[in-house]
Design a protein around this motif. Structure first.
Motif, PDB file in Angstrom:
ATOM      1  N   SER A 164      22.720  32.311  44.993  1.00 36.06           N
ATOM      2  CA  SER A 164      22.234  32.370  46.193  1.00 36.06           C
ATOM      3  C   SER A 164      22.698  33.661  46.871  1.00 36.06           C
ATOM      4  CB  SER A 164      22.645  31.299  47.152  1.00 36.06           C
ATOM      5  OG  SER A 164      24.098  31.281  47.119  1.00 36.06           O
ATOM      6  N   ALA A 165      23.463  34.510  46.055  1.00 37.37           N
ATOM      7  CA  ALA A 165      24.141  35.649  46.729  1.00 37.37           C
ATOM      8  C   ALA A 165      23.009  36.676  46.629  1.00 37.37           C
ATOM      9  CB  ALA A 165      25.278  36.102  45.848  1.00 37.37           C
ATOM     10  N   VAL A 191      25.932  18.937  43.633  1.00 39.62           N
ATOM     11  CA  VAL A 191      25.824  19.551  42.358  1.00 39.62           C
ATOM     12  C   VAL A 191      24.879  20.780  42.397  1.00 39.62           C
ATOM     13  CG1 VAL A 191      25.068  19.278  39.922  1.00 39.62           C
ATOM     14  CG2 VAL A 191      26.578  17.571  41.069  1.00 39.62           C
ATOM     15  N   VAL A 192      23.849  20.558  42.827  1.00 41.87           N
ATOM     16  CA  VAL A 192      22.835  21.610  43.021  1.00 41.87           C
ATOM     17  C   VAL A 192      23.397  22.809  43.816  1.00 41.87           C
ATOM     18  CG1 VAL A 192      20.566  22.497  43.806  1.00 41.87           C
ATOM     19  CG2 VAL A 192      20.861  20.210  42.662  1.00 41.87           C
ATOM     20  N   ALA A 193      23.899  22.530  44.863  1.00 44.60           N
ATOM     21  CA  ALA A 193      24.697  23.820  45.673  1.00 44.60           C
ATOM     22  C   ALA A 193      25.506  24.476  45.260  1.00 44.60           C
ATOM     23  CB  ALA A 193      24.972  23.057  46.933  1.00 44.60           C
ATOM     24  N   MET A 194      26.463  23.616  44.237  1.00 47.31           N
ATOM     25  CA  MET A 194      27.631  24.167  43.560  1.00 47.31           C
ATOM     26  C   MET A 194      27.229  25.334  42.548  1.00 47.31           C
ATOM     27  SD  MET A 194      31.030  24.066  43.619  1.00 47.31           S
ATOM     28  CE  MET A 194      31.627  22.452  43.793  1.00 47.31           C
ATOM     29  N   GLN A 195      26.125  24.868  41.645  1.00 44.03           N
ATOM     30  CA  GLN A 195      25.526  25.664  40.805  1.00 44.03           C
ATOM     31  C   GLN A 195      24.798  26.888  41.517  1.00 44.03           C
ATOM     32  OE1 GLN A 195      23.452  23.530  37.378  1.00 44.03           O
ATOM     33  NE2 GLN A 195      23.614  21.994  38.972  1.00 44.03           N
ATOM     34  N   LEU A 196      24.130  26.847  42.560  1.00 45.51           N
ATOM     35  CA  LEU A 196      23.548  27.957  43.349  1.00 45.51           C
ATOM     36  C   LEU A 196      24.857  28.757  44.112  1.00 45.51           C
ATOM     37  CD1 LEU A 196      20.457  26.339  45.076  1.00 45.51           C
ATOM     38  CD2 LEU A 196      20.618  27.469  42.859  1.00 45.51           C
ATOM     39  N   GLU A 197      25.769  28.148  43.957  1.00 46.75           N
ATOM     40  CA  GLU A 197      27.208  29.047  44.738  1.00 46.75           C
ATOM     41  C   GLU A 197      26.447  29.288  46.237  1.00 46.75           C
ATOM     42  OE1 GLU A 197      30.481  31.923  43.670  1.00 46.75           O
ATOM     43  OE2 GLU A 197      29.252  31.621  42.124  1.00 46.75           O
ATOM     44  N   TYR A 198      26.060  28.017  46.771  1.00 48.50           N
ATOM     45  CA  TYR A 198      25.516  28.147  47.971  1.00 48.50           C
ATOM     46  C   TYR A 198      26.309  27.371  49.123  1.00 48.50           C
ATOM     47  CZ  TYR A 198      22.058  27.364  52.141  1.00 48.50           C
ATOM     48  OH  TYR A 198      21.803  27.357  53.020  1.00 48.50           O
TER      49      TYR A 198
END
Length: 379
Positions: free
Chosen positions: A214-215, A368-375
């Motif tokens: 997400s960065a 889990v999804v947000a963690m992978q997206l580093e969001y």
């Protein structure tokens, strides 16, 4: 890397835990909230200054991908945002002829191969954006990235693209960051690299690196600011509905936690519940929203995403990116298609998609999804 999801190595670990390494699972930390520390204005100013163009009046930006597996959002989002800003010429490249298969979803027709680009622009690009790739040491990509740096291009490693930049030898002795999961691999590639925590974007000389997927949105806005000024970047940020896009980042919030591992394990073991979801491609659709939706739904460990359109011909997005449909069909089975929220702006689309994932699979899967997206998902 296959088209499943980014953290395949993490899946192997949690499956091993289920097979008899439960102690490992329970040794993981619980989820923790972390606050992003402030960034001194002088540091922000230095990052912007380091990214200012030094060549053409209208910069030339090349986004490189390998044909068989380049990360979806890393490849599409910078190009889409830069083109809507109209502050540079942006070219999507591939190491070889043919389409670029993105992971975890989507397929794109690039605009040129790196050989064709070199023939047209022997002096090189002003900027080269390096997404995450399935092979960090692809010799063709590595050689080309290194040659572009030698010609004076500023190299931007997005997410785990920092590992590719490290493999090219361009991070030796430099300050850098990357996706939280791949930090050990980046440092293994380049042991002298100095990791910088709590920053979304880090620059050192002509090399820039970012944290997770997400960065790429705030990174691209920072690049727009460097090229065309803060007012232009603010205008594009409002168009994206992105309210906060500075360098702040809470690195400690992103790690393999006990809830993360338990959810991944449970979702993978319930393989009979897995489903393929469809996204309809429409001419003129927003490629940034499309990338975010396809990426997020493909990281649930419960679903994969395929695109469909009335014909097998590539569908052209609002900023001229050609997306190749996975299926030529007019309808998807009832209840198994997902929307790109065409009436919403991209940053809102990501939040709406995470809400839809929570409704379908529950809050733990959304985390889990947000963690992978580093969001940094608000709760």
């Amino acid at each position: 890397m296959s088209r499943t999801i980014l953290l395949w190595g993490g899946v192997i670990l949690v499956v091993l835990a289920a097979a008899g390494f439960g102690g490992w699972l329970f040794s993981l930390p619980s989820a923790t909230a972390a606050k992003a520390p402030p960034v001194p204005q002088a540091e922000t100013d230095a990052v912007v200054a380091s990214l200012r163009p030094t060549g053409r009046e209208r910069p030339l930006i090349a986004v490189i991908g390998i044909n068989d597996a380049t990360e979806t959002t890393d490849y599409l989002m910078p190009a889409g945002i830069l083109r809507r800003a109209d502050v540079a010429d942006v070219v999507l490249l591939a190491t070889g002829p043919g389409p670029v298969q993105l992971y975890p979803a989507l397929k794109v027709e690039p605009e040129a191969t790196i050989a064709e680009f070199d023939a047209a622009h022997p002096e090189g690009a002003d900027y080269v954006i390096v997404p995450a790739m399935s092979r960090d040491d692809d010799p063709t990509a590595i050689t080309w990235i290194r040659s572009q740096s030698e010609k004076g291009a500023k190299i931007i490693g997005v997410c785990a693209g920092a590992k590719v930049v490290a493999a090219a030898g361009l991070l030796d002795g430099k300050r850098a960051t990357t996706h939280w999961y791949y930090l050990p691999e980046m440092l293994k590639r380049s042991p002298t690299t100095k990791y910088v925590a709590n920053r979304r974007v880090v620059t050192d000389g002509n090399i820039t690196t970012t944290t997770g997927i997400s960065a790429s949105m705030p990174m691209t806005l920072t690049l727009i600011e460097a090229i065309a000024g803060r007012p232009k970047a603010d205008t594009v940020a409002r168009d994206l509905a992105l309210g906060q896009w500075d360098l702040r980042h809470a690195s400690d919030a992103f790690k393999v936690t006990r809830p993360f591992a338990k959810t991944v394990l449970a979702n993978r073991m319930a393989f009979w519940k897995s489903e393929e979801l469809g996204i309809q491609l429409m001419p003129g659709m927003d490629e940034v929203s499309l990338a975010l939706v396809a990426d997020a739904w493909s990281r649930t460990y419960r679903s994969t995403v395929a695109t469909f359109a009335a014909s097998a011909q590539a569908v052209v997005t609002t900023n001229g990116i050609r997306i190749v449909p996975d299926r030529a069909m007019t309808n998807w089975p009832d209840g198994r298609s997902v929307t790109t929220f065409p009436d919403q702006r991209p940053a809102v689309v990501l939040d709406r998609t995470l809400e839809a994932i929570a409704t379908r699979y529950g809050e733990p899967t959304t985390d889990v999804v947000a963690m992978q997206l580093e969001y940094p998902r608000p709760h």
